[in-house]
Enzyme design. Structure first.
Site, short mmCIF file in Angstrom:
data_model
loop_
_atom_site.label_atom_id
_atom_site.label_comp_id
_atom_site.label_asym_id
_atom_site.label_seq_id
_atom_site.Cartn_x
_atom_site.Cartn_y
_atom_site.Cartn_z
N LEU A 101 0.97 -1.16 -0.16
CA LEU A 101 -0.01 0.04 -0.01
C LEU A 101 0.95 1.16 -0.20
CD1 LEU A 101 -2.74 -0.87 2.69
CD2 LEU A 101 -2.96 -0.84 0.24
N ASP A 102 0.62 2.17 -0.77
CA ASP A 102 1.38 3.46 -0.78
C ASP A 102 1.38 4.01 0.48
OD1 ASP A 102 1.41 3.29 -3.67
OD2 ASP A 102 -0.33 4.46 -3.78
N TYR A 103 2.57 4.94 0.65
CA TYR A 103 2.91 5.50 2.12
C TYR A 103 1.68 6.34 2.48
CZ TYR A 103 6.05 8.47 5.10
OH TYR A 103 6.45 8.96 6.13
N HIS A 188 0.31 1.18 -7.86
CA HIS A 188 -0.48 2.63 -7.74
C HIS A 188 -1.59 2.31 -8.49
CE1 HIS A 188 3.18 4.12 -5.89
NE2 HIS A 188 3.88 4.21 -6.82
#
Ligand code: URA
Length: 241
Positions: A101-103, A188
């Site tokens: 999962l992105d930051y 993403h």
């Protein structure tokens, strides 16, 4: 089943795969009493492996589901010294996140030391369902929702069939909240899918992976999966349609 020696050593929790390769090349590893220096030597469960004279055992498998907070990296370590998802879990085992999962993305992420389950869950052919809630800039139209469902081009390749529904349209703030259900895990992916139809994602949360949800888990909380849940995950092959 045969596996590469360095992989078995790494899976035992003794050290990383790279370090295991060094140890093998340095002649510190024996298989059934014989020194082995060839990388990639195949071993099975029946073989006795020693590193620096110590027998190594296969590490017990552990499985966690974490409600990832914003501002945490989905990795084992971070070269910028930022907090990682692994830092949030109290364990001595060498676990890692399944996918990313992105930051700035929050929500459900699985962590384990089970490479087989990881491969199973991230392999596109198994079609594991993931539900995301995205807050986007702008008021999304029905046509754009339809486009998301049919697939949009990201990084030169069309995304698979998805489901999308509007949760909220807020004219005052000019934002929409959309539930998007996908079966892939490209880089993403959700942000790029919205970008492809002209919307910016302001906030993103993963609500579920297969049957696992965030029920009872506050941000930063985690729990261990039961054996039954792990078995159910392995049974999650979904059809393509
Ligand atoms: N899609 C994204 O764009 N980001 C995530 O973190 C997960 C899915």
């Amino acid at each position: 089943m045969e596996e590469r020696l360095q992989k078995v050593i790494a899976q035992s929790g003794y050290t990383s795969r790279r370090k295991a390769e060094e140890l093998i090349q340095q002649g510190k590893v024996t298989v059934n009493g014989e020194v082995v220096t060839v990388l990639g030597t195949k071993v099975t469960k029946k073989d006795t492996i020693c590193v620096n004279g110590k027998i190594i055992n296969k590490e017990d498998k552990v499985y966690y589901v974490l409600n990832k907070p914003r501002g945490v990296v989905s990795a084992v370590s971070d070269d910028k010294g930022r907090k990682t998802v692994v830092d949030l879990i109290k364990t001595t085992k060498r676990i890692y996140p399944v996918g990313r999962l992105d930051y700035d993305t929050t929500g459900l992420i699985i962590l384990t030391n089970d490479g087989e389950l990881t491969n199973f869950l991230i392999h596109p052919k198994n079609n594991i369902e993931k539900v995301y809630i995205a807050k986007i800039k702008g008021l999304i139209t029905k046509e754009h929702l339809k486009a998301l469902c049919g697939g949009v081009i990201i990084d030169g390749k069309k995304t698979g069939k998805a489901k999308a529904k509007i949760i909220r349209l807020d004219k005052k703030t000019n934002t929409s909240v959309v539930e998007l259900i996908i079966h892939e895990g490209r880089n993403h992916q959700v942000k790029k899918m919205f970008e492809a139809i002209g919307y910016n994602v302001l906030k993103l949360k993963r609500e579920s992976v297969a049957f696992l949800t965030l029920d009872g888990l506050k941000s930063g909380d985690y729990r261990e999966l039961s054996i039954k849940e792990v078995k159910m995950l392995y049974a999650q092959k979904n059809s393509q349609d």
